[in-house]
Design an enzyme around this catalytic site. Structure first.
Site, PDB file in Angstrom:
ATOM      1  N   ASP A 292     -42.613  -2.610  13.591  1.00 57.33           N
ATOM      2  CA  ASP A 292     -41.673  -2.361  14.683  1.00 57.33           C
ATOM      3  C   ASP A 292     -40.980  -1.019  14.434  1.00 57.33           C
ATOM      4  O   ASP A 292     -40.524  -0.758  13.315  1.00 57.33           O
ATOM      5  CB  ASP A 292     -40.642  -3.492  14.712  1.00 57.33           C
ATOM      6  CG  ASP A 292     -39.800  -3.512  15.978  1.00 57.33           C
ATOM      7  OD1 ASP A 292     -39.428  -2.433  16.465  1.00 57.33           O
ATOM      8  OD2 ASP A 292     -39.503  -4.623  16.446  1.00 57.33           O
TER       9      ASP A 292
ATOM     10  N   SER B 223     -34.001  -7.220  20.807  1.00 59.33           N
ATOM     11  CA  SER B 223     -34.268  -5.839  21.170  1.00 59.33           C
ATOM     12  C   SER B 223     -33.029  -5.207  21.801  1.00 59.33           C
ATOM     13  O   SER B 223     -31.989  -5.117  21.156  1.00 59.33           O
ATOM     14  CB  SER B 223     -35.494  -5.779  22.074  1.00 59.33           C
ATOM     15  OG  SER B 223     -35.981  -4.468  22.166  1.00 59.33           O
TER      16      SER B 223
ATOM     17  N   HIS C  20     -43.289  -5.290  17.543  1.00 56.40           N
ATOM     18  CA  HIS C  20     -42.101  -5.549  18.348  1.00 56.40           C
ATOM     19  C   HIS C  20     -42.337  -6.714  19.308  1.00 56.40           C
ATOM     20  O   HIS C  20     -43.236  -6.672  20.134  1.00 56.40           O
ATOM     21  CB  HIS C  20     -41.723  -4.288  19.142  1.00 56.40           C
ATOM     22  CG  HIS C  20     -40.392  -4.382  19.810  1.00 56.40           C
ATOM     23  ND1 HIS C  20     -39.207  -4.295  19.124  1.00 56.40           N
ATOM     24  CD2 HIS C  20     -40.052  -4.571  21.112  1.00 56.40           C
ATOM     25  CE1 HIS C  20     -38.195  -4.414  19.968  1.00 56.40           C
ATOM     26  NE2 HIS C  20     -38.685  -4.592  21.175  1.00 56.40           N
TER      27      HIS C  20
END
Length: 332
Positions: free
Chosen positions: A259, A165, A289
């Site tokens: 995501d 991320s 995610h």
């Protein structure tokens, strides 16, 4: 179909259970309050027992010229004198959250599974420390790891950067900076659902809104605002703005079908391939995610982790071993 009905069924059940444990302040307007809530949630979890194959220590290392010292946590295999492969781990957290503690289960598991020296970097966080502070700290930790490889029992020719991320975006930014400034040579950049584009104009960035505890459009816009603090994004902050990929190491990217980073990550991987950079891309149906961390026991999550470990072993020239489970971690 709604967002939740599209989620892999095993992952959906786990998400429902985890959501009930998340404190309300986890998304408070003040990022300091959010961090405190996250730390309290971590503290309330049963501590993981020490791993018999891993030793670790916290230390401070010198930052880049003109920048403060950097906290790192250094993990080393308990057995063998090396030289071991080495991995710089960069935690997630939307550029405003995450810590050495939140990344500890992941870093421990990587050290054990790869028999690698792992350095986890506690970079400065926005909004108190916007760009370029976070990527400067990550690059400083990478340079320190490479320079002290012999002391750490690591092989500087088998060095990877790993992040998810926000950490994935910083991993790519760190690799770009290493290329441009004559930094360490990397065997692999593993960028998991990386946060790389502050423009918020892809179809997936518009599709995923109001997702409760899951990283979504509103959280992403807020995070980029804190991270850039009114600056124009350069490639080290937002790798999507890179105009040349010449000289980059091999890159591994994975992302979930559900995501919001899906489309920017796919497009970035395509650009790498078109530029001749060895790039491995995986898109997982039913994954949201960081779903493999929120639902670690789901078959989909195990497949995601196994694929990553295979790629790391191949890049770092590590002999194949039985599948090693990576511990859960909430990242964003």
């Amino acid at each position: 179909m709604t967002f939740y009905t599209r989620i892999d069924p095993d992952s959906r059940a786990a998400l429902a259970a985890v959501t009930t444990l998340m404190p309300d302040d986890l998304w408070a307007p003040d990022p300091a309050v959010r961090r405190a809530a996250g730390e309290a949630m971590l503290a309330a979890m049963p501590p993981a027992p020490p791993h018999p194959a891993v030793q670790w220590i916290d230390r401070m290392i010198p930052g880049q010229p003109g920048h403060p010292d950097i906290p790192v946590r250094v993990y080393r295999p308990s057995a063998g004198s090396g030289p071991h492969p080495a991995v710089l781990v960069i935690h997630g957290g939307g550029m405003w959250g995450g810590s050495l503690a939140s990344e500890h289960p992941q870093a421990t598991a990587l050290c054990a599974a790869l028999e690698a020296v792992v350095v986890s970097v506690g970079y400065r966080l926005a909004p108190e420390h916007p760009h370029p502070a976070p990527v400067t700290d990550c690059y400083g930790a990478l340079c320190w790891l490479a320079a002290h490889a012999a002391d750490l029992g690591a092989d500087p020719q088998r060095l990877a950067v790993y992040g998810g991320s926000a950490g994935g975006g910083l991993a790519l930014g760190t690799a770009l900076r290493a290329r441009d400034h004559g930094g360490p040579t990397l065997a692999l950049v593993m960028a998991l659902y990386p946060m790389i584009d502050p423009r918020h104009d892809t179809p997936s960035s518009r599709e995923f809104e109001n997702l409760g505890p899951i990283w979504d459009r509103g959280k992403n816009i807020e995070a980029w605002g804190w991270y850039l603090a009114g600056q124009e994004a350069d490639p080290y902050a937002a790798p999507v703005h890179a105009t040349s990929f010449h000289g980059l190491p091999p890159v591994f990217i994975d992302v979930g079908e559900l995501d919001l980073f899906r489309d920017e990550d796919i497009a970035f991987a395509q650009r790498l391939m078109a530029a001749g950079v060895p790039a491995e891309l995986h898109v997982y149906p039913g994954a949201f995610h960081a779903s493999e961390h929120l639902a670690p026991d789901a078959a989909l999550s195990r497949r995601i982790v196994d694929t990553r470990m295979t790629a790391l072993r191949r890049a770092l020239k590590v002999q194949a071993a039985p599948p090693q489970e990576l511990s859960p971690e909430v990242v964003s």
